[in-house]
Design a protein around this motif. Structure first.
Motif: not given
Length: 219
Positions: A32, A36, A179-181, A105-108, A176-177
């Protein structure tokens, strides 16, 4: 400069002594911070409790929260359940206007999303508990000895949960990356299949299976 107070928790004394669980939390927090966090940043405090998530009287967490407020820093944890397994306790922290909180684990995730994740995780744990109790009642009605069945059921459930969590953690740096994008569940499933990664049963990935992995990582 962005400031952080890091908080980690493990559930048993053995975990605290051996570092089991702490290494994984440190890894997620490092990801993180590097990926992030706004720059520059500074870690101004770090605290560790060796207590169950059901116990909300945790001295190191209290110290971490106090320092975060005092230094106008963000309280940073690896996963939401490191704070507590009780949605009421997590909600109290989220609603505190003087406390900034981030989950590695949930940066956004914003405060509303964190509250939803906490509530869903608590519901899932309650359902598992009720399912186990129902199985024990049915066994009793059939005349089975509950002692042995309870032990076997608990051990089996623990083993299944541990295996599922381990597999989800192994996939975290991939799913996770993506999903985040903004990739869809179907896109993530296709990426896993293209990489030759199979599900636990050796099958191709589908969107619902990807969702279960992401939900497990968020719990």
């Amino acid at each position: 400069m962005q400031r952080y107070v890091i908080y980690k928790r493990v559930s048993t004394v053995d975990q605290g002594k051996s570092g089991l669980g702490l290494e994984a939390q440190s890894r997620d927090i490092a990801i993180y911070l590097v990926t992030y966090s706004p720059e520059p940043f500074e870690v101004v405090g770090e605290y560790v409790d060796v207590l169950s998530g059901k116990n909300d009287d945790r001295p190191e967490l209290i110290k971490a929260i106090d320092q975060a407020k005092r230094d106008k820093a963000t309280l940073l944890v690896a996963k939401l359940d490191r704070l507590s397994r009780k949605v009421s306790f997590i909600s109290h922290l989220i609603d505190d206007p003087k406390l900034a909180l981030r989950v590695a684990s949930m940066p956004h995730a914003d405060k509303f999303q964190l509250h939803i994740y906490a509530a869903l995780a608590e519901q899932e744990r309650e359902f598992i508990s009720q399912r186990t109790k129902a199985a024990l009642r049915q066994a009793k009605e059939r005349g089975q000895k509950l002692g042995g069945l309870r032990d076997k059921t608990m051990k089996r459930n623990i083993a299944i949960q541990e295996q599922a969590q381990k597999r989800a953690s192994n996939l975290e740096n991939i799913v996770v990356p993506l999903r985040d994008r903004g990739d869809s569940l179907r896109d993530i499933a296709a990426a896993l299949n293209k990489a030759g990664i199979k599900t636990a049963r050796g099958a191709e990935w589908q969107a619902p299976q990807v969702k279960r992995v992401l939900d497990r990582l968020a719990s």
